[in-house]
Scaffold this active site. Structure first.
Site, PDB file in Angstrom:
ATOM      1  N   CYS A 135       0.838  -1.204   0.000  1.00 23.92           N
ATOM      2  CA  CYS A 135       0.000   0.000   0.000  1.00 23.92           C
ATOM      3  C   CYS A 135       0.870   1.251   0.000  1.00 23.92           C
ATOM      4  O   CYS A 135       1.493   1.582   1.019  1.00 23.92           O
ATOM      5  CB  CYS A 135      -0.919  -0.007   1.224  1.00 23.92           C
ATOM      6  SG  CYS A 135      -1.933   1.473   1.358  1.00 23.92           S
ATOM      7  N   CYS A 138      -0.467   4.148   2.208  1.00 14.41           N
ATOM      8  CA  CYS A 138      -0.216   3.938   3.644  1.00 14.41           C
ATOM      9  C   CYS A 138       1.253   4.137   3.988  1.00 14.41           C
ATOM     10  O   CYS A 138       1.578   4.764   4.993  1.00 14.41           O
ATOM     11  CB  CYS A 138      -0.579   2.515   4.073  1.00 14.41           C
ATOM     12  SG  CYS A 138      -2.059   1.835   3.351  1.00 14.41           S
ATOM     13  N   ASP A 139       2.152   3.583   3.182  1.00 14.55           N
ATOM     14  CA  ASP A 139       3.557   3.484   3.590  1.00 14.55           C
ATOM     15  C   ASP A 139       4.524   4.362   2.793  1.00 14.55           C
ATOM     16  O   ASP A 139       5.695   4.460   3.155  1.00 14.55           O
ATOM     17  CB  ASP A 139       4.033   2.015   3.447  1.00 14.55           C
ATOM     18  CG  ASP A 139       3.223   1.074   4.339  1.00 14.55           C
ATOM     19  OD1 ASP A 139       2.760   1.533   5.393  1.00 14.55           O
ATOM     20  OD2 ASP A 139       3.069  -0.109   3.973  1.00 14.55           O
TER      21      ASP A 139
END
Ligand code: NAP
Length: 305
Positions: A135, A138-139
């Site tokens: 992701c 997200c990261d």
């Protein structure tokens, strides 16, 4: 044994399903939440979340625990057991559990999510959260100014490579063929971004670890082996929806995802789908919780009318 005293059964205790349970319980409905693994779903596999409103930074596990404690404090019944299948008997939905017990209800909210496909390399699981990610939203920020690779040739891989190029020093996109299945406008956009290098006809054969973290990705391009420096390896080679249990309902698309209308209703009356299991483009925590709320509100209105 058949139990049928629940107004609604929510299958899957990720953030989408748990949000549905919170809204249903607060609307005075009797609901059961069934979870076959760990509550929290995909969220628990995200190390740091920095895009969920209200939390500048929170770990996935912490967010999942907070939502779960809210569900428990409201007194929602939770059953930790695997669902085997769901069948229809006129307007009743028969949920068969893995011990063959049955739960009968008129209304089901499906919130079983999807799992990213894995490359299947030996240390892929070990390096998840230590360089390997599924992701970018997200990261990605964790790799600001660094060199990363993106694997895949579909819409997700190209969209996320473009997103990562705005954060990272260099993005190397690695695809196993020389043609991309991604939309042509994405392919066009990609070629004009200076810090994206595209390597086609290449397979990732090894994720190389240094001091417990990813440091390089080994590729084989037309029988030539090369190590590419990368602190991040973003794998976007498709997703597998967790929907085998619902095959009898006839509500899945070709890829196994579940199409719904804007109220999260499927084509079967009383069956809703929320979160990443739905056929949709944006899969974020905030959209999953939003789906969960919409289905529960629509259902509570229908049942209380
Ligand atoms: P996808 O379209 O299934 O693409 C997966 C990619 O990964 C393909 O390029 C595939 O290569 C590659 N791949 C699969 N297994 C692999 C393996 N073991 N090793 C290396 N490469 C592998 O998946 P997606 O990109 O996640 O998209 C899923 C669906 O969501 C699609 O229908 C897509 O259109 C949609 N979506 C739409 C948007 C948008 O419209 N903005 C954004 C994201 C997703 P091959 O091509 O060689 O098979």
């Amino acid at each position: 044994m058949k139990e049928n005293n629940y107004d609604v059964v929510v299958i899957g205790a990720g953030v989408a399903g748990m949000t549905s349970a919170i809204y249903l319980k607060r609307a005075g409905l009797n609901c059961l939440l069934i979870e076959g693994e760990t509550p929290g779903g995909q969220v628990t596999k995200t190390i740091t979340i920095t895009n969920y409103p209200g939390f500048k930074s929170i770990t996935g596990a912490e967010l999942a625990t907070k939502v779960l404690s809210q569900v428990k404090e409201l007194g929602v019944d939770i059953l930790y057991q695997k669902v085997e299948n769901v069948k229809l008997d006129q307007d009743m939905k028969i949920i068969t559990l893995d011990d063959q017990k049955e739960i009968v209800t008129k209304n089901v909210i499906i919130a079983t999510g999807r799992n990213p496909k894995k490359l299947g390399l030996p240390n892929e699981e070990k390096l998840a959260g230590r360089g390997v990610s599924y992701c970018a939203t997200c990261d990605g920020a964790l790799f600001k100014g660094e060199e990363v690779v993106v694997i895949g040739g579909g819409d997700t891989a190209l969209e996320e490579a473009i997103y990562l190029s705005s954060l990272c020093k260099k993005v190397t996109l690695i695809h196993r063929r020389d043609e991309f299945r991604a939309k042509s406008y994405l392919q066009e956009e990609l070629r004009y971004i200076d810090n994206i290098e595209i390597i086609t006809n290449a397979n990732v054969t090894e994720l190389i670890e240094t001091d417990g973290k990813l440091s390089h990705v080994r590729i084989n391009k037309e029988n030539r082996v090369e190590n590419i420096k990368a602190s991040g390896c973003f794998i976007f080679i498709g997703y597998i929806p967790q929907t085998d249990y619902f095959s009898y309902l006839g509500i899945r698309n070709e890829q196994g995802f579940i199409p719904t209308n804007a109220n999260m209703e499927t084509t079967v009356k009383g069956v809703y789908a929320v979160g990443d299991v739905r056929e949709k483009e944006v899969c974020q925590i905030v959209t999953a919780t939003s789906d969960g709320a919409i289905a529960a509100i629509h259902l509570s209105k229908a049942l209380n009318d």
